[in-house]
Design a protein around this motif. Structure first.
Motif, PDB file in Angstrom:
ATOM      1  N   ALA A  52      17.892  -3.120   5.607  1.00 23.01           N
ATOM      2  CA  ALA A  52      18.965  -4.083   5.372  1.00 23.01           C
ATOM      3  C   ALA A  52      18.689  -4.888   4.107  1.00 23.01           C
ATOM      4  O   ALA A  52      17.544  -5.041   3.676  1.00 23.01           O
ATOM      5  N   ARG A  53      19.770  -5.422   3.501  1.00 22.69           N
ATOM      6  CA  ARG A  53      19.646  -6.118   2.220  1.00 22.69           C
ATOM      7  C   ARG A  53      18.637  -7.263   2.282  1.00 22.69           C
ATOM      8  O   ARG A  53      17.845  -7.449   1.357  1.00 22.69           O
ATOM      9  N   GLN A  54      18.653  -8.027   3.367  1.00 21.26           N
ATOM     10  CA  GLN A  54      17.713  -9.149   3.485  1.00 21.26           C
ATOM     11  C   GLN A  54      16.266  -8.660   3.476  1.00 21.26           C
ATOM     12  O   GLN A  54      15.412  -9.220   2.791  1.00 21.26           O
ATOM     13  N   LEU A  55      15.987  -7.592   4.228  1.00 22.29           N
ATOM     14  CA  LEU A  55      14.645  -7.027   4.285  1.00 22.29           C
ATOM     15  C   LEU A  55      14.224  -6.524   2.906  1.00 22.29           C
ATOM     16  O   LEU A  55      13.078  -6.742   2.474  1.00 22.29           O
ATOM     17  N   SER A  56      15.152  -5.890   2.205  1.00 17.22           N
ATOM     18  CA  SER A  56      14.855  -5.369   0.871  1.00 17.22           C
ATOM     19  C   SER A  56      14.482  -6.495  -0.097  1.00 17.22           C
ATOM     20  O   SER A  56      13.500  -6.395  -0.842  1.00 17.22           O
ATOM     21  N   GLY A  57      15.240  -7.573  -0.068  1.00 16.16           N
ATOM     22  CA  GLY A  57      14.966  -8.692  -0.964  1.00 16.16           C
ATOM     23  C   GLY A  57      13.632  -9.354  -0.667  1.00 16.16           C
ATOM     24  O   GLY A  57      12.851  -9.650  -1.584  1.00 16.16           O
ATOM     25  N   LEU A  58      13.348  -9.568   0.611  1.00 16.87           N
ATOM     26  CA  LEU A  58      12.074 -10.179   1.003  1.00 16.87           C
ATOM     27  C   LEU A  58      10.895  -9.279   0.646  1.00 16.87           C
ATOM     28  O   LEU A  58       9.836  -9.755   0.219  1.00 16.87           O
ATOM     29  N   TYR A  59      11.099  -7.972   0.795  1.00 13.54           N
ATOM     30  CA  TYR A  59      10.042  -7.009   0.499  1.00 13.54           C
ATOM     31  C   TYR A  59       9.656  -7.055  -0.981  1.00 13.54           C
ATOM     32  O   TYR A  59       8.467  -7.099  -1.323  1.00 13.54           O
ATOM     33  N   HIS A  60      10.642  -7.048  -1.859  1.00 16.76           N
ATOM     34  CA  HIS A  60      10.353  -7.088  -3.288  1.00 16.76           C
ATOM     35  C   HIS A  60       9.727  -8.432  -3.691  1.00 16.76           C
ATOM     36  O   HIS A  60       8.863  -8.489  -4.574  1.00 16.76           O
ATOM     37  N   GLU A  61      10.128  -9.503  -3.023  1.00 16.72           N
ATOM     38  CA  GLU A  61       9.526 -10.803  -3.289  1.00 16.72           C
ATOM     39  C   GLU A  61       8.065 -10.821  -2.843  1.00 16.72           C
ATOM     40  O   GLU A  61       7.199 -11.395  -3.522  1.00 16.72           O
ATOM     41  N   LEU A  62       7.776 -10.168  -1.720  1.00 20.08           N
ATOM     42  CA  LEU A  62       6.401 -10.072  -1.237  1.00 20.08           C
ATOM     43  C   LEU A  62       5.541  -9.286  -2.221  1.00 20.08           C
ATOM     44  O   LEU A  62       4.416  -9.692  -2.544  1.00 20.08           O
ATOM     45  N   MET A  63       6.068  -8.164  -2.701  1.00 20.24           N
ATOM     46  CA  MET A  63       5.321  -7.347  -3.650  1.00 20.24           C
ATOM     47  C   MET A  63       4.992  -8.139  -4.909  1.00 20.24           C
ATOM     48  O   MET A  63       3.869  -8.074  -5.425  1.00 20.24           O
ATOM     49  N   HIS A  64       5.941  -8.920  -5.372  1.00 24.74           N
ATOM     50  CA  HIS A  64       5.742  -9.721  -6.581  1.00 24.74           C
ATOM     51  C   HIS A  64       4.664 -10.788  -6.346  1.00 24.74           C
ATOM     52  O   HIS A  64       3.773 -10.982  -7.185  1.00 24.74           O
ATOM     53  N   SER A  65       4.713 -11.468  -5.191  1.00 22.59           N
ATOM     54  CA  SER A  65       3.739 -12.524  -4.886  1.00 22.59           C
ATOM     55  C   SER A  65       2.340 -11.950  -4.660  1.00 22.59           C
ATOM     56  O   SER A  65       1.337 -12.541  -5.057  1.00 22.59           O
ATOM     57  N   PHE A  66       2.281 -10.769  -4.029  1.00 24.14           N
ATOM     58  CA  PHE A  66       0.989 -10.153  -3.722  1.00 24.14           C
ATOM     59  C   PHE A  66       0.313  -9.628  -4.988  1.00 24.14           C
ATOM     60  O   PHE A  66      -0.918  -9.707  -5.124  1.00 24.14           O
ATOM     61  N   ASP A  67       1.098  -9.100  -5.911  1.00 23.03           N
ATOM     62  CA  ASP A  67       0.544  -8.524  -7.142  1.00 23.03           C
ATOM     63  C   ASP A  67       0.279  -9.570  -8.219  1.00 23.03           C
ATOM     64  O   ASP A  67      -0.313  -9.252  -9.255  1.00 23.03           O
ATOM     65  N   ALA A  68       0.720 -10.823  -7.992  1.00 23.35           N
ATOM     66  CA  ALA A  68       0.507 -11.884  -8.983  1.00 23.35           C
ATOM     67  C   ALA A  68      -0.990 -12.151  -9.140  1.00 23.35           C
ATOM     68  O   ALA A  68      -1.774 -11.920  -8.222  1.00 23.35           O
ATOM     69  N   ARG A  69      -1.384 -12.597 -10.293  1.00 22.98           N
ATOM     70  CA  ARG A  69      -2.778 -12.939 -10.567  1.00 22.98           C
ATOM     71  C   ARG A  69      -2.862 -14.395 -11.017  1.00 22.98           C
ATOM     72  O   ARG A  69      -2.418 -14.716 -12.112  1.00 22.98           O
ATOM     73  N   PRO A  70      -3.372 -15.300 -10.155  1.00 23.97           N
ATOM     74  CA  PRO A  70      -3.923 -15.001  -8.829  1.00 23.97           C
ATOM     75  C   PRO A  70      -2.823 -14.761  -7.797  1.00 23.97           C
ATOM     76  O   PRO A  70      -1.682 -15.200  -7.973  1.00 23.97           O
ATOM     77  N   CYS A  71      -3.212 -14.096  -6.726  1.00 24.67           N
ATOM     78  CA  CYS A  71      -2.257 -13.800  -5.656  1.00 24.67           C
ATOM     79  C   CYS A  71      -1.799 -15.099  -4.993  1.00 24.67           C
ATOM     80  O   CYS A  71      -2.607 -15.988  -4.710  1.00 24.67           O
ATOM     81  N   ASP A  72      -0.486 -15.204  -4.771  1.00 24.50           N
ATOM     82  CA  ASP A  72       0.079 -16.389  -4.128  1.00 24.50           C
ATOM     83  C   ASP A  72      -0.018 -16.214  -2.613  1.00 24.50           C
ATOM     84  O   ASP A  72       0.913 -15.738  -1.962  1.00 24.50           O
ATOM     85  N   LEU A  73      -1.159 -16.598  -2.051  1.00 28.69           N
ATOM     86  CA  LEU A  73      -1.424 -16.353  -0.633  1.00 28.69           C
ATOM     87  C   LEU A  73      -0.487 -17.128   0.284  1.00 28.69           C
ATOM     88  O   LEU A  73      -0.038 -16.615   1.312  1.00 28.69           O
ATOM     89  N   GLN A  74      -0.191 -18.353  -0.089  1.00 27.77           N
ATOM     90  CA  GLN A  74       0.699 -19.159   0.755  1.00 27.77           C
ATOM     91  C   GLN A  74       2.095 -18.545   0.811  1.00 27.77           C
ATOM     92  O   GLN A  74       2.685 -18.420   1.888  1.00 27.77           O
ATOM     93  N   LYS A  75       2.597 -18.138  -0.351  1.00 30.80           N
ATOM     94  CA  LYS A  75       3.918 -17.523  -0.392  1.00 30.80           C
ATOM     95  C   LYS A  75       3.935 -16.208   0.367  1.00 30.80           C
ATOM     96  O   LYS A  75       4.889 -15.907   1.100  1.00 30.80           O
TER      97      LYS A  75
END
Length: 265
Positions: free
Chosen positions: A3-26
């Protein structure tokens, strides 16, 4: 895609996880929302009629959750994510494309079993891995915990200590540090039983401390007495029951037995 909501949250998670440093809280906030979305879309407990793309996204979310758990030092959370991934790794292994995160996570689980002293579970889990023995030996994520287990059984604690620098992934260092903590306490118990005191330098070396301040903090936890002037540490003596030996009575009895033996002879 889901679903669209899941897709948007998923891409946001990937962006936060791959950030340097990783945004653990987000990541933590997004994972909470995504697990609810996975439940609502039926992907937390996958079925064969769901699309490969949806299943792969669900697996990726849970894998990120497993790594996030280690980075936040939340072992129970890692346990839950690993349990949820078992369906994807075992039941859908012939359906889904291989995941580059699978064996790093499987290796982390093996080290977790070592830390919890679940040696039987360690060997059972190792034997159930879906790889031939020769491939397992070549896999750095599996070879690392296997070496740790062997060195622990041998008592080669210095090798365990050095294994931290050879960790195949950053997350492995958290579990190795926990393992070192357990080893330190075992060595400390042996020192208390074997010595009354030791030079500070020797105690620090035996316990793998790089600075005196680290040793002093550890000594305080163990209630050791530290003499900075003499540069020694005296171990807390455990209360032992003292048994008084009745010397005179024993001597008298032995002499009596000797006289009786002489009379018999």
């Amino acid at each position: 895609m889901p679903a669209r909501q899941l897709s948007g949250l998923y891409h946001e998670l990937m962006h936060s996880f791959d950030a340097r440093p990783c945004d653990l809280q987000k990541c933590g906030e997004l994972l909470t929302q995504l697990k609810i979305a996975l439940i609502n879309t039926g992907l937390l407990i996958p079925q064969r009629d769901q699309s490969i793309e949806d299943l792969e996204v669900a697996r990726n979310i849970l894998e990120i959750g497993a790594f996030w758990s280690i980075r936040t030092k939340d072992v129970p959370s890692f346990d839950r994510y690993f349990s949820q991934l078992q369906t994807f790794y075992n039941d859908f292994s012939t359906v889904l494309p291989p995941s580059k995160r699978e064996y790093p996570i499987r290796g982390l689980n093996l080290i977790r079993l070592l830390i919890q002293n679940r040696i039987a579970d360690f060997h059972t889990t190792l034997e159930s891995l879906p790889l031939p023995a020769d491939e397992l030996a070549q896999n750095p994520f599996i070879r690392h915990p296997v070496n740790l287990e062997r060195w622990l059984m041998e008592g080669s604690y210095s090798k365990v200590w050095n294994a931290r620098e050879d960790a195949p992934a950053e997350e492995y260092k958290f579990f190795v540090d926990s393992l070192i903590g357990t080893i330190r306490n075992e060595i400390a118990s042996c020192e208390e039983a074997a010595y009354e005191s030791l030079p500070l330098k020797d105690a620090a070396t035996l316990l793998f401390f790089k600075s005196q301040n680290e040793l002093l903090a550890f000594a305080q936890q163990r209630h050791w007495q530290v003499n900075l002037t003499a540069e020694t540490v005296t171990f807390a003596q455990k209360g032992e029951e003292k048994m008084e030996i009745p010397k005179e009575k024993l001597i008298t009895n032995n002499l009596a037995y000797a006289r009786e033996l002489e009379q018999i002879v």
